[in-house]
Design an enzyme around this catalytic site. Sequence first.
Site, short mmCIF file in Angstrom:
data_model
loop_
_atom_site.label_atom_id
_atom_site.label_comp_id
_atom_site.label_asym_id
_atom_site.label_seq_id
_atom_site.Cartn_x
_atom_site.Cartn_y
_atom_site.Cartn_z
N GLU A 205 54.42 38.08 36.43
CA GLU A 205 53.20 37.91 37.22
C GLU A 205 53.15 36.49 37.75
O GLU A 205 53.58 36.23 38.86
CB GLU A 205 51.97 38.25 36.37
CG GLU A 205 50.72 38.43 37.18
CD GLU A 205 49.60 39.08 36.37
OE1 GLU A 205 48.54 39.28 36.95
OE2 GLU A 205 49.79 39.37 35.17
N GLU B 133 45.00 35.18 26.62
CA GLU B 133 44.37 36.09 27.57
C GLU B 133 43.27 36.90 26.88
O GLU B 133 42.24 37.20 27.49
CB GLU B 133 45.43 37.04 28.14
CG GLU B 133 44.94 37.93 29.24
CD GLU B 133 46.08 38.69 29.90
OE1 GLU B 133 45.89 39.15 31.03
OE2 GLU B 133 47.17 38.80 29.28
#
Length: 925
Positions: free
Chosen positions: A504, A778
């Site tokens: 990502e 996260e």
Amino acid sequence: MKNTYKGLFLCKMLFLILTLYSFTVKDGITAPIQLTISEGLSNPIGFYDSKPSFSWKLPVGVTSQSAYTIVVASSPKLLPNNPDLWNSGKVNADQSLYVNYNGKKLDSRQKVYWQVKYWDDKGAESKWSEMAHFELGLLQNSDWKANWISVPPTELNEISGKNSVLFRPQYLRKQINIHSNIKKARLYITAKGVFEAYINGAKIGTDVMTPGWTPFDKSISTLTYDVTDMLMKGENVLSAILAEGWHSGRIHLRREATKEDVPFLLCQLEIETNKGKQIIVTDKSWKVSLKGPIRESNIYDGEIYDANFNLGKWQFNGYDDSNWLQVVEQKLADTVLLLPKRYQTVKDKETISVKTLTEPVAGKPIFNFGQNNVGVPLIKVPMKKGDTLTVRFAEMLNTDGTMYTGNYRGAKSTDYYIAAKDGLIEWRPQFTFHGYQYIELSGFDPKAKPQKDWVTAIVQYSDFKLNGTFASSHEKLNQLQSNISWGLKGNFFDIPTDCPQRDERLGWTGDAQVIAPTAIYNADMYAFWANYLQSMRQEQMDNGAIPNVIPNNLGKGNSSGWGDACTVIPWEIYFRTGDKRILEDNYEMMNRWLGYYASKANGNIVSMQSFGDWLQPFSQPLESNRMGRRGDTPADFISTAYYAKSVELTMRTAAVLGKTAEDQKLQKLHNEIKKAFGNKFFDNNGRTTSKMETQTQYLLALDFDLLSKENIQKAGVHLKRVIADCDNHLRTGFLGTPILPLVLDKIGETDLMYSILFKESYPSWFYSINQGATTMWERWDSYTLKDGFHKDGMNSFNHYAYGAIGRWMYERIGGIKPIVAGYKEIEIAPVLGGPLTAASASYDSPYGKINSSWKLDNGTLTLEVTIPSNTTAKIVIPADTKKELLMNGSTFKNNVAIQLDLKTDKTFVLKAAAGTYRFTSKVKK
């Protein structure tokens, strides 16, 4: 006789001292310091802006400025008395930041010199500053005489698949002859891809992964290097290695590459000699080879280096390149702007040594650096000829001590080195980067015993200066600050990425807007954010929508709370720097975003795509909610709240820019949205009308000031209730968490915020630390000692969003906060609470360093404060005001520099000019 000589000597010394003193007085008070232009750049080369602004700081000890003069010239010999470009004259103003240039037109390549002096608050004139300078880069495409060059497309066949191409790094060279003695030389260079350039075998500059990531179909950054001392009269070799980087890799393409995506190099070497000007450009005369040792290199998967492909001394004179290929040319396209890079490049910033060494599997030792970080390793290991060294990376280990790589998903993140001979090899990858705490090696000499010094971590991030500090008496709070700092360093890699390790690493706008205030406290990032906004303006869609990621490689998707980065970040930068230009540059983009919101609104209630309160803990796993990732706060609630917020920020921007009519129009719209929001989402008791109450509903309504006066206090009561229902734990995601401390502070519940902050059970900041976090995660439970790794596939261990708590730590625990844009007026107001007995914060503001340090000892509070020159401060001391207040060891008394402004039961409120102060008081029990 000796005494006579001694007397004469003393007389001469006294005369000298008096003479020097008289010259000092005559020449003026101490000169201004730390001269910068535009976004805080010091003496830049290849600068992007022909209309810069000028800033300086006053030296310590000067209270304030009453006037200034700036002089600007094309030669240092003309300063300060004969400036040929601009003389501001004496300007009666205290402005020492972002004074706009108002002189003659500046052109590409031009070198400009400038000085400044000031008059203090008593009218005394300073000496002239040291001379500062800047040099412009190539400002227009028309300045370029070079063409893009690359390997012939036919040569890609051998490494192509049926439907895709693997771009092997290109080795490019050009032999040049310089006919005369060199006076000055500049290399202007960029790439569709990433490059390293060399002159006569020496690397040019210290940058890595240049030129970085921009919207490649709209603009590409160019770099300028002073290479005067690298060249010599006669034969020289200009060379480069070119790899796919962002431009030609699947990180940007989001697909397999084709021949049309091949990397290209562009450079222009301009040399001034005794006999005139000589220009060397990229053209068909260059040679290229694909037979160099770097066989593969990309951002997601890593690098393969085969030492058997030895090109010899290809970067030097006398090299036979007759069997190399002739490059192909590509003309410059007017649709893609070549713009001088306006922000800091990525560099090698730190190194970390191995902390522990384990070997859970024989022949595969694992090196633990003790800190999750981003960059590349320096490898020094013994190898046998023909063997392949495999270098694997991981942020975490499995319970059996082996490497956990599941969260890297499709990113292989593995490097390989193939040895050409026996012996010790020393190697580091060049055109990739990794997010990791652990490295596993295999394939080295089997007779060798692994040693800690085989591997060193080279930490890489954008070359900004860390300009804030925070510390406290609590070990885990200090670890939280460290985790925030390392999360920022790991994710500010040319753009603000969401994560640095998996497949990502994109510039998600929602993550960026929530972290911006904290980021600015920790590092000098004005230029970094200004460039991100420049890319955002370029990527804004025709309908006004802001893409989810910048640069945009995910298509037409957009989201409330994410696209609002286009209003939030400009305002935050302005408020913390004081530079109106950031608002001027982005005002049109802000208004176009409001237009997009309006197109999605019905009666000022917005229905549009939203990622919601992303990753809210304990959210309901609705079928349409992707396992609950978007949280329980309704999308129309979030979208309407952020519509109002973006209108408010654009309205405030209009006011700052003097756009009175637009300010009034936006004020009316804001009131209409606020009324519609309150009517739809809240009842008369200040309670949300949604089926499910969330903390974030109350937080957004209160932080964005979207409720009537009657409902504000009522909503605060409901917020405390839903927090109490969670045993005083947060239940907030990416949008709610950053504003949780701000709202609790706003409604007078700092004790509750301290309680939440110091929680150790899930979900909380300390919970992740207790599971071993050295960066922000996260998810609060990306890993737990009890249950292992989170079962969802999206599981980053370096994700800065929840680090937004850092803003509150600086502003309320440390106590440093701007009142007026740019810290012209400062609030020093630390809030005592929790188990803390001491805390300190410092911030290198645009005016100078601010310090706030407090210590609580047996009921006595000591607060030490530093206020920089040319600013004032409001100092709020939490104390028993019935007891004596001491300043610098004596009973406090009003004076010219500091005065008592207000006195309540629990606080002294002082007004202070620049200076350093120490206060002592008793704390009210």
